[in-house]
Write a protein that holds these residues in place. Sequence first.
Motif, PDB file in Angstrom:
ATOM      1  N   GLN A 184       0.823  -1.276  -0.063  1.00 59.39           N
ATOM      2  CA  GLN A 184       0.086   0.026   0.284  1.00 59.39           C
ATOM      3  C   GLN A 184       1.035   1.206   0.113  1.00 59.39           C
ATOM      4  N   GLU A 185       1.855   1.355   0.955  1.00 58.54           N
ATOM      5  CA  GLU A 185       2.870   2.386   0.941  1.00 58.54           C
ATOM      6  C   GLU A 185       3.632   2.552  -0.779  1.00 58.54           C
ATOM      7  N   GLU A 186       3.720   1.613  -1.396  1.00 57.86           N
ATOM      8  CA  GLU A 186       4.306   1.759  -2.735  1.00 57.86           C
ATOM      9  C   GLU A 186       3.248   1.696  -3.676  1.00 57.86           C
ATOM     10  N   GLY A 187       2.095   2.009  -3.381  1.00 60.79           N
ATOM     11  CA  GLY A 187       1.020   2.373  -4.251  1.00 60.79           C
ATOM     12  C   GLY A 187       0.599   1.193  -5.193  1.00 60.79           C
ATOM     13  N   ARG A 188       0.643  -0.242  -4.655  1.00 64.46           N
ATOM     14  CA  ARG A 188       0.212  -1.302  -5.521  1.00 64.46           C
ATOM     15  C   ARG A 188      -1.038  -1.604  -5.060  1.00 64.46           C
ATOM     16  N   SER A 189      -1.530  -2.512  -5.666  1.00 64.18           N
ATOM     17  CA  SER A 189      -2.774  -3.200  -5.624  1.00 64.18           C
ATOM     18  C   SER A 189      -2.603  -4.374  -4.770  1.00 64.18           C
ATOM     19  N   ALA A 190      -3.775  -5.057  -4.142  1.00 62.05           N
ATOM     20  CA  ALA A 190      -3.791  -6.076  -3.240  1.00 62.05           C
ATOM     21  C   ALA A 190      -3.110  -7.200  -3.697  1.00 62.05           C
ATOM     22  N   HIS A 191      -3.694  -7.620  -4.860  1.00 63.55           N
ATOM     23  CA  HIS A 191      -3.346  -8.804  -5.613  1.00 63.55           C
ATOM     24  C   HIS A 191      -1.650  -8.601  -6.120  1.00 63.55           C
ATOM     25  N   ASP A 192      -1.437  -7.381  -6.317  1.00 63.08           N
ATOM     26  CA  ASP A 192       0.102  -7.207  -6.683  1.00 63.08           C
ATOM     27  C   ASP A 192       0.927  -7.735  -5.338  1.00 63.08           C
ATOM     28  N   THR A 193       0.435  -7.089  -4.328  1.00 64.38           N
ATOM     29  CA  THR A 193       1.207  -7.042  -3.177  1.00 64.38           C
ATOM     30  C   THR A 193       1.501  -8.651  -2.801  1.00 64.38           C
ATOM     31  N   VAL A 194       0.128  -9.324  -2.650  1.00 64.70           N
ATOM     32  CA  VAL A 194       0.055 -10.714  -2.125  1.00 64.70           C
ATOM     33  C   VAL A 194       0.942 -11.516  -3.092  1.00 64.70           C
ATOM     34  N   TYR A 195       0.914 -11.385  -4.538  1.00 62.17           N
ATOM     35  CA  TYR A 195       1.486 -12.100  -5.374  1.00 62.17           C
ATOM     36  C   TYR A 195       2.822 -11.723  -5.504  1.00 62.17           C
ATOM     37  N   ALA A 196       3.365 -10.850  -5.045  1.00 65.91           N
ATOM     38  CA  ALA A 196       4.809 -10.258  -5.381  1.00 65.91           C
ATOM     39  C   ALA A 196       5.706 -11.302  -5.278  1.00 65.91           C
ATOM     40  N   PRO A 197       5.849 -11.870  -3.984  1.00 67.41           N
ATOM     41  CA  PRO A 197       6.808 -12.957  -3.856  1.00 67.41           C
ATOM     42  C   PRO A 197       6.842 -14.030  -4.880  1.00 67.41           C
ATOM     43  N   ALA A 198       5.667 -14.396  -5.188  1.00 67.58           N
ATOM     44  CA  ALA A 198       5.634 -15.651  -6.368  1.00 67.58           C
ATOM     45  C   ALA A 198       6.146 -15.040  -7.507  1.00 67.58           C
ATOM     46  N   ARG A 199       5.989 -13.817  -8.047  1.00 65.30           N
ATOM     47  CA  ARG A 199       6.569 -13.400  -9.232  1.00 65.30           C
ATOM     48  C   ARG A 199       8.298 -13.133  -9.127  1.00 65.30           C
ATOM     49  N   ALA A 200       8.421 -12.865  -8.000  1.00 68.26           N
ATOM     50  CA  ALA A 200      10.043 -12.490  -7.855  1.00 68.26           C
ATOM     51  C   ALA A 200      10.628 -14.106  -7.938  1.00 68.26           C
ATOM     52  N   GLY A 201      10.221 -14.981  -8.184  1.00 66.73           N
ATOM     53  CA  GLY A 201      10.783 -16.459  -8.086  1.00 66.73           C
ATOM     54  C   GLY A 201      10.860 -17.329  -6.999  1.00 66.73           C
ATOM     55  N   PHE A 202       9.906 -16.901  -5.918  1.00 67.20           N
ATOM     56  CA  PHE A 202       9.788 -17.864  -4.756  1.00 67.20           C
ATOM     57  C   PHE A 202       8.354 -18.313  -4.831  1.00 67.20           C
ATOM     58  N   ALA A 203       8.083 -18.847  -5.831  1.00 67.73           N
ATOM     59  CA  ALA A 203       6.484 -19.297  -5.939  1.00 67.73           C
ATOM     60  C   ALA A 203       6.141 -20.437  -4.875  1.00 67.73           C
ATOM     61  N   ALA A 204       7.169 -21.332  -5.069  1.00 67.35           N
ATOM     62  CA  ALA A 204       6.858 -22.579  -4.183  1.00 67.35           C
ATOM     63  C   ALA A 204       6.868 -22.155  -2.909  1.00 67.35           C
ATOM     64  N   SER A 205       7.777 -21.526  -2.329  1.00 69.13           N
ATOM     65  CA  SER A 205       7.840 -21.373  -1.108  1.00 69.13           C
ATOM     66  C   SER A 205       6.706 -20.231  -0.473  1.00 69.13           C
ATOM     67  N   TRP A 206       6.556 -19.353  -1.536  1.00 72.52           N
ATOM     68  CA  TRP A 206       5.485 -18.434  -1.161  1.00 72.52           C
ATOM     69  C   TRP A 206       4.160 -19.170  -1.076  1.00 72.52           C
ATOM     70  N   LEU A 207       3.863 -20.308  -1.889  1.00 68.31           N
ATOM     71  CA  LEU A 207       2.456 -20.998  -1.657  1.00 68.31           C
ATOM     72  C   LEU A 207       2.178 -21.631  -0.663  1.00 68.31           C
ATOM     73  N   VAL A 208       3.637 -22.276  -0.033  1.00 70.00           N
ATOM     74  CA  VAL A 208       3.449 -23.082   1.432  1.00 70.00           C
ATOM     75  C   VAL A 208       3.089 -21.907   2.385  1.00 70.00           C
ATOM     76  N   LEU A 209       3.623 -20.580   2.320  1.00 67.85           N
ATOM     77  CA  LEU A 209       3.614 -20.018   3.678  1.00 67.85           C
ATOM     78  C   LEU A 209       2.317 -19.127   3.386  1.00 67.85           C
ATOM     79  N   ILE A 210       1.941 -18.827   2.151  1.00 67.69           N
ATOM     80  CA  ILE A 210       0.620 -17.988   2.035  1.00 67.69           C
ATOM     81  C   ILE A 210      -0.711 -18.649   2.499  1.00 67.69           C
TER      82      ILE A 210
END
Length: 986
Positions: A91-117
């Motif tokens: 929110q501070e960076e002006g991104r939408s919620a889905h951009d924020t929530v899915y950001a780590p997955a887009r950054a190459g950490f999809a598997a870890s992100w899915l476990v944690l999310i």
Amino acid sequence: MQPSLFEDSRRRRINLGGASGASSQSALLDQAKARRLERQTLKRKQDSAIKIQSWWRGMREARSVRRNLRRALDQDVASLTGLRCLVLIGQEEGRSAHDTVYAPARAGFAASWLVLIRKASLMLCRSLARDPQSPNAIHHVHILSTLLSPAAGSRALGTEDSQAALQVSKYLVDHDYQQYLARAITQVPIERKSQCSALPGVVRLLVAPFSIWPADTPTFATSLLSLLTRVLTLPILPNRLPLESLAYLSSSIPYPSLHVLDPHTSALVNVDVDSKVHLLANLVTFTAPRYPALATAALSTYLRLLTALLNTLPVNALDPPSPAKSNATPNNNATPWRHQDSDDSDSEEAVTQVTVVSTFAPPPRLPDIDSRTLKRLQTLQDDKQLASLLAATKAHPAARPGLIAYLLALTTAWPATRERVLSTVLAHTGGTLVRELYRGYVRGSPLGREGSPGAVLDPTHAPAWPPLLLIADLYTQALLTMGDDEFFGEGRNPLTLDEVASFGRQLLTIAYTLFTREDQSGMVRADETVLRCSWENAREKITRCLTAIHARDSRKSFVPRDHWLVTSQLDMQAFVEAAIYEEQQLAQSDIDLPPRALSKRQIAAMSPRLGVLNNIPFAIPFEVRVSIFRHFVANDMLARGRSVNRYAYGPGQRTRAEIRRGRVAEDGFDRLGDADLKAPLEIAFIDQFGEPEAGIDGGGLFKEFFTSLCKEVFDTDRGLWLANKKNELYPNPHAYATEGEYGEVLLCIGIRIMTHSFLDDLVSLDPELYNGLIFLKNYDGDFEALSLNFTVAVEEFGEAKSMDLVPNGSNIPVTKENRLQYIHLVSHYRLTRQIKLQSEAFFEGLSQMVDPKWLRMFNQQEVQVLIGGANAPVDIADLRAHTNYGGLYDDNESTIQIFWKVVNAFDQDQRQGLLRFVTSCSRPPLLGFKELVPNFAIRDAGSDENRLPTASTCVNLLKLPRYRSERILRDKLLQAINSNAGFDLS
């Protein structure tokens, strides 16, 4: 002049001159204005400096907070705090919620992100459960909605793959996330539901998996099961949701896929009693409007689900709360609950007729049902609901077995609805369901098949029980409002007479088998989610229908003579001996209730043979029952230390009662009110002068007393009785006929056989009312125009008043759907309820003389025969074979030979006249003249042929002069018979 020390050197000097003074004043004003502007400029500079400093401090603090958030996120990205940090950073960076929530997955950490999310999403659900009204709740809902949205995941990850939403939803479903959302709903006070911004989103999250997963997947089924067990079990759920959310939830439940719940029925019925009640109320509220759209599989599952829930509820759990507990306002369309007086022959049986809980177990805890929930539960037996279900199952015949099981379950778990439900079903189907059940299910059933009584108890035939029990209930209810013209008429009876006869025989075989089985406990061996019925209750339903059919046959026979007998299935002699033994054991048993207080149900549980004799006596030949009855009487007399021979008691050994000739009823009541009526009695009449009349009571005086007593107490002028147009008597229904002396007299002279009340019984009592009810039954016009309600008009002492047939009956209109129930209630009121107290007094009085369970072995017509003899031809050969002779007579004496020749030539009226002359009864005794006590006897009365024959009726003795001429004997005997000459009562 020098100024004073105390003089103000700054004192303003006033110029009182002209133009030069004005110019000085203007200069002063300009100076003041310049100083004011200078001050304002300085103030702006100071404010600007403060703002710049504040902004700088804010920026510095924001950078520090952001650094702390990133540090917290790096330390535990899977925690709830970490997820909040992620959202805030976005929110501070002006991104939408889905951009924020899915950001780590887009950054190459999809598997870890899915476990944690996935773990983080469950934490968000738990947070909502704790406080759905917190400021963060709406953010949590937004995050969860994003995670459960395949479209949002695809946009954020730049792919058409929706695996993220699938994986997150599966994780949530597997961890029962709907329980937390359900808890969140309950945390919001009902009055604040519209102010809770997170509540609509919570509702959308509840049904999200149904749009993600196909219906044939385990996750879909698990989610639907959880929706029912976690959400639809919430109390007053419709009142907890805003109107828009309620509509959304109702439309989002996957009704066409209800069949996926079939393997999970046990999980649905394992919830607590309160949850089952609320699940029923909510499920029917959401589903009822969609019956026409349900496919066969979904409709069948829905009915099975309702049935399973009802079958595992405690009996009476759905009954309305007591007035003290209920805060509901009267409802004009409320359920007309079952009337207080049962149709069953034993009032205690009506209370327990569907109870399956052991009498030794504590009663089940029943929930306190909120009035709003109760109103929704009434939909289960609402006219429109039943009509819609009937129409839906007619369109989907494969769902018909589900309807059968549901109707049985509803009337079992909620006994108060039984009459309403059955009457409504009959009103909507016009008897076609009865015909369908018989021809499609029962006629070919192995249950009750001739020659195979064992099939009744065979567990492999359990599926055949539901349609059999339902048709038994429906046809019994139909007979209550079916006139004889309909029963015997073509096309008016759902079954043909041949079908009724076959059906009755089938019921007889089943009932007899159930009454004679050794183990009277246990349940019918069927899946409890389909059928909840004990063997005892199954027997009650079967017996009730069987006796109703037999009652029609008793009034107007339509089956062969031996149709109702089961003599081929038992050794009659052994049956008689066993019945007598069981009666002796029952009389001697140390039970809490005296034998005369035992109901038919209790008798059946204690004694199989007496159970048959009390419930289906017509299965045993009448003569056999008479023999058993006489054994019961004899055994009772012996047990009381009395001789079975009434002539064994001489004067002084009997209770003496002096009766004044003009006051037979009054003296009889006073003298015998406290006497042991089973002990020998001796009557002594007192003449008009107060002197005892000559003679010894050998039975004749008692007969005279009893005859006179009956004439007096049954006199309609006494107020105890009223007469119909056919001069038939019935108890006076007015209240004064049950008070004081009247009630005591009724008890004293009591005689009543408790039976079913049929509509046709009303013909003789109130023909106008009967015709009105028949008109109503066949009426096809506007029922509103009739302005009828569930009340009946009662007139007493010229004052008319209205009596409710059911609670709140004056506010319940009579409709096409409930008219059958109304007709039954009106006739039942006039035939039973209105004279209930009088009838009970009769029965109590009779019970002091004859054990009720002995009388239950006979119907009305048979009791009349039992008391007054058989309405059959007089068998002279049988009479002669059991005649005793005295004096100079024997069977070979000439006068006796002439006598029998003359009597053989008599017609039946003359033969009956002879019997009446000698025994005071014109009918031959049951089981033949061998049963006449004492036997018919003839004694010589001298050789004077001018004398007329005389008789001593107390000893059944004919005093016959020694006539030598056949003509003289015939003339003298007929003269005596027709004129009662020489009638001797001493």
